[in-house]
Scaffold this motif. Structure first.
Motif, PDB file in Angstrom:
ATOM      1  N   TRP A  61      42.675  67.640  59.018  1.00  0.00           N
ATOM      2  CA  TRP A  61      41.656  68.631  58.427  1.00  0.00           C
ATOM      3  C   TRP A  61      40.992  69.296  59.554  1.00  0.00           C
ATOM      4  N   ASN A  62      41.271  69.519  60.382  1.00  0.00           N
ATOM      5  CA  ASN A  62      40.747  70.178  61.658  1.00  0.00           C
ATOM      6  C   ASN A  62      41.628  71.375  62.377  1.00  0.00           C
ATOM      7  N   LEU A  63      43.193  70.894  62.159  1.00  0.00           N
ATOM      8  CA  LEU A  63      43.748  71.380  62.187  1.00  0.00           C
ATOM      9  C   LEU A  63      44.105  73.446  61.682  1.00  0.00           C
ATOM     10  N   PRO A  64      43.675  74.024  62.104  1.00  0.00           N
ATOM     11  CA  PRO A  64      44.793  75.708  61.643  1.00  0.00           C
ATOM     12  C   PRO A  64      45.860  74.896  61.801  1.00  0.00           C
ATOM     13  N   LEU A  65      46.991  76.518  61.157  1.00  0.00           N
ATOM     14  CA  LEU A  65      48.272  76.187  60.967  1.00  0.00           C
ATOM     15  C   LEU A  65      48.879  77.318  62.061  1.00  0.00           C
ATOM     16  N   ALA A  66      49.904  76.051  62.361  1.00  0.00           N
ATOM     17  CA  ALA A  66      50.739  76.900  63.332  1.00  0.00           C
ATOM     18  C   ALA A  66      50.991  78.095  62.750  1.00  0.00           C
ATOM     19  N   THR A  67      51.596  78.628  63.826  1.00  0.00           N
ATOM     20  CA  THR A  67      52.685  80.334  63.380  1.00  0.00           C
ATOM     21  C   THR A  67      54.055  79.873  63.713  1.00  0.00           C
ATOM     22  N   THR A  68      54.531  78.659  63.846  1.00  0.00           N
ATOM     23  CA  THR A  68      55.554  77.852  63.798  1.00  0.00           C
ATOM     24  C   THR A  68      55.850  77.358  61.884  1.00  0.00           C
ATOM     25  N   ALA A  69      54.811  77.136  61.847  1.00  0.00           N
ATOM     26  CA  ALA A  69      54.832  76.733  60.383  1.00  0.00           C
ATOM     27  C   ALA A  69      56.190  77.669  59.176  1.00  0.00           C
ATOM     28  N   ARG A  70      56.262  76.808  58.466  1.00  0.00           N
ATOM     29  CA  ARG A  70      57.834  77.779  57.973  1.00  0.00           C
ATOM     30  C   ARG A  70      57.340  77.470  56.132  1.00  0.00           C
ATOM     31  N   TYR A  71      57.341  78.407  55.313  1.00  0.00           N
ATOM     32  CA  TYR A  71      56.626  78.363  54.376  1.00  0.00           C
ATOM     33  C   TYR A  71      58.197  78.015  53.381  1.00  0.00           C
ATOM     34  N   GLY A  72      58.143  76.990  52.494  1.00  0.00           N
ATOM     35  CA  GLY A  72      58.697  76.887  51.250  1.00  0.00           C
ATOM     36  C   GLY A  72      58.485  77.679  49.717  1.00  0.00           C
ATOM     37  N   GLU A  73      59.621  77.479  49.466  1.00  0.00           N
ATOM     38  CA  GLU A  73      59.140  77.968  48.059  1.00  0.00           C
ATOM     39  C   GLU A  73      58.152  76.650  47.266  1.00  0.00           C
ATOM     40  N   PHE A  74      57.415  77.206  46.151  1.00  0.00           N
ATOM     41  CA  PHE A  74      56.474  76.357  45.621  1.00  0.00           C
ATOM     42  C   PHE A  74      55.770  76.829  44.202  1.00  0.00           C
ATOM     43  N   ASP A  75      56.063  76.736  43.224  1.00  0.00           N
ATOM     44  CA  ASP A  75      55.914  76.794  41.782  1.00  0.00           C
ATOM     45  C   ASP A  75      54.963  75.867  41.272  1.00  0.00           C
ATOM     46  N   SER A  76      53.109  76.449  41.184  1.00  0.00           N
ATOM     47  CA  SER A  76      52.124  75.837  41.691  1.00  0.00           C
ATOM     48  C   SER A  76      52.773  75.010  39.555  1.00  0.00           C
ATOM     49  N   ARG A  77      53.269  75.413  38.619  1.00  0.00           N
ATOM     50  CA  ARG A  77      52.845  74.981  37.490  1.00  0.00           C
ATOM     51  C   ARG A  77      51.573  74.671  36.877  1.00  0.00           C
ATOM     52  N   ILE A  78      50.362  75.447  37.772  1.00  0.00           N
ATOM     53  CA  ILE A  78      48.517  75.478  37.188  1.00  0.00           C
ATOM     54  C   ILE A  78      48.297  76.546  36.194  1.00  0.00           C
ATOM     55  N   GLY A  79      47.943  75.912  35.152  1.00  0.00           N
ATOM     56  CA  GLY A  79      47.137  76.856  34.589  1.00  0.00           C
ATOM     57  C   GLY A  79      45.249  77.360  34.478  1.00  0.00           C
ATOM     58  N   ASP A  80      44.970  76.361  34.321  1.00  0.00           N
ATOM     59  CA  ASP A  80      43.514  76.480  34.262  1.00  0.00           C
ATOM     60  C   ASP A  80      42.896  75.675  35.961  1.00  0.00           C
ATOM     61  N   LEU A  81      42.123  76.223  36.545  1.00  0.00           N
ATOM     62  CA  LEU A  81      41.680  74.872  37.737  1.00  0.00           C
ATOM     63  C   LEU A  81      40.619  74.747  37.564  1.00  0.00           C
ATOM     64  N   TYR A  82      39.941  73.317  38.410  1.00  0.00           N
ATOM     65  CA  TYR A  82      38.904  72.816  37.527  1.00  0.00           C
ATOM     66  C   TYR A  82      38.315  72.168  39.388  1.00  0.00           C
ATOM     67  N   ALA A  83      36.904  71.686  39.131  1.00  0.00           N
ATOM     68  CA  ALA A  83      36.820  71.251  40.820  1.00  0.00           C
ATOM     69  C   ALA A  83      36.732  69.599  40.811  1.00  0.00           C
ATOM     70  N   ASP A  84      37.063  69.051  41.351  1.00  0.00           N
ATOM     71  CA  ASP A  84      37.408  67.624  41.345  1.00  0.00           C
ATOM     72  C   ASP A  84      35.722  67.021  42.480  1.00  0.00           C
ATOM     73  N   VAL A  85      35.140  66.214  42.187  1.00  0.00           N
ATOM     74  CA  VAL A  85      33.433  66.329  42.801  1.00  0.00           C
ATOM     75  C   VAL A  85      33.991  65.518  43.342  1.00  0.00           C
ATOM     76  N   GLU A  86      32.954  64.979  44.514  1.00  0.00           N
ATOM     77  CA  GLU A  86      32.718  64.549  45.893  1.00  0.00           C
ATOM     78  C   GLU A  86      31.562  64.283  45.869  1.00  0.00           C
ATOM     79  N   ASN A  87      31.216  63.148  45.768  1.00  0.00           N
ATOM     80  CA  ASN A  87      29.792  62.238  46.408  1.00  0.00           C
ATOM     81  C   ASN A  87      29.629  61.965  47.846  1.00  0.00           C
ATOM     82  N   ILE A  88      28.975  62.378  48.467  1.00  0.00           N
ATOM     83  CA  ILE A  88      28.786  63.075  50.382  1.00  0.00           C
ATOM     84  C   ILE A  88      27.156  62.437  50.033  1.00  0.00           C
ATOM     85  N   SER A  89      27.166  61.677  51.296  1.00  0.00           N
ATOM     86  CA  SER A  89      25.663  61.619  52.000  1.00  0.00           C
ATOM     87  C   SER A  89      25.361  61.210  53.475  1.00  0.00           C
TER      88      SER A  89
END
Length: 354
Positions: A61-89
């Motif tokens: 969760w804390n590591l930034p992307l490396a400059t050596t990262a390789r980026y491949g094709e991704f087709d999201s197939r996403i239309g609408d977006l919403y929030a999945d709720v997380e309860n944190i205390s």
């Protein structure tokens, strides 16, 4: 400032909202460009609060992307977006309550927190213990404000100073607090300094190959063989999605979208669950931070998601696309306020990557 529990007293929240509104108006009048979420716009902090910015410097969760990262094709197939709720205390000053259901023991519960037992809503509570560094996770949680929480399924306890990898996301087995957009982050004007989490419409996006998951996920959804219909074997539970470094974000005017887009270009987002149905996608957001993400399902945010790529070389020996000696797209996590948990000098930012 990010609150530990994610719930601020109403008076302080109101004052901060007024201040934020005044600042926004002044910025508009003076012609100041929004800087929220811009990696180079704010000086990197020299320490961090364990409860607001948890886990080890080399946590996924804390590591930034490396400059050596390789980026491949991704087709999201996403239309609408919403929030999945997380309860944190996770406020060590919150009242102590007794956890029931599949859980047991005493936990810290913010008196204003509520949960209605909805599925896909992971919950994370701080254990009331001498060290005040251990959390338990579960779902679905039922909780009336000021009452005792209970959940149906529980996961093993985790240290807030540990790697923070595993937890209550049923699709992937990944953390319910790591990667969550927390209260105060999108309204602070500061960059989001951690990876995010997403859920995908797996009937069209997730591949059933290799068990339907990849590191750092530890599992796929039950019955994934008949449900996952994606053709790209790189995309599954645990995949790291990110905006390529040359993605132009200069045209984004919505501060919340800009902050999330910058985080996706600097850290990326891990796939942690399947959405309820195609073609929806979601980001995991703390329940008390929903109001800070008004443009979640906007054309601007959907355009950002459409530009995501999959980090092909993300793995246990190349987290976020590079070895731990690789240069990163942002400064690595500083020590906690007590001086522990900071990244070594070998974890460094590539000054030419901004």
């Amino acid at each position: 400032m990010i609150t530990r529990s994610g719930v601020e007293p109403g008076r302080r929240s109101s004052v901060r909202a007024v201040v934020a509104a005044v600042v926004s108006v002044l910025a508009a009048v003076l012609g100041v460009l929004p800087t929220a979420g811009v990696a180079g716009a704010a000086e990197a902090p020299t320490s961090r609060d364990l409860y607001a910015w948890p886990f080890a410097w080399n946590s996924i969760w804390n590591l930034p992307l490396a400059t050596t990262a390789r980026y491949g094709e991704f087709d999201s197939r996403i239309g609408d977006l919403y929030a999945d709720v997380e309860n944190i205390s996770v406020d060590p000053d919150a009242p102590v309550r007794t956890l029931g259901g599949a859980g047991s023991g005493e936990v810290r519960v913010d008196p204003d927190l509520r949960a209605d037992g909805s599925w896909n809503n992971c919950s994370t509570l701080l254990v009331a213990s001498p060290d005040e560094r251990t959390v338990v996770q579960g779902q679905p949680m039922e909780l009336e404000p000021g009452g005792d929480p209970s959940w149906e399924y529980a996961w093993p306890a985790q240290s807030l100073a540990g790697d923070g990898t595993e937890g209550c996301h049923g699709g992937s087995g990944l953390s319910g607090i790591g990667g969550t957009i927390r209260e105060g982050e999108l309204s602070s004007g500061e960059p989001l300094r951690h990876a995010l989490k997403m859920s995908l419409p797996c009937t069209t996006s997730c591949s059933p190959e290799n068990g339907g998951f990849r590191w750092p996920a530890v599992k796929a959804d039950d019955g994934y063989e008949g449900r996952y219909g994606g053709e790209n074997p790189q995309v599954a539970m645990g995949s790291l999605l990110a905006l390529p470094p040359d993605t132009d974000l200069s045209g984004i005017t919505e501060p919340d979208v800009r902050a999330v887009a910058e985080a996706l270009r600097t850290y990326g987002a891990y796939v942690v669950d399947e959405t309820g149905g195609a073609p929806s996608g979601s980001f995991q957001v703390q329940s008390t931070a929903l109001r800070e993400f008004p443009h979640l399902d906007s054309a601007a945010m959907r355009e950002v998601v459409d530009q995501l790529a999959v980090v092909e070389n993300n793995g246990p020996f190349t987290p976020a696309g590079g070895t731990l000696l690789a240069a990163r797209r942002a400064a690595c996590a500083p020590p906690f306020d007590d001086g522990t948990g900071g990244a070594p000098a070998t974890c460094r930012r590539d000054t030419e990557a901004e």
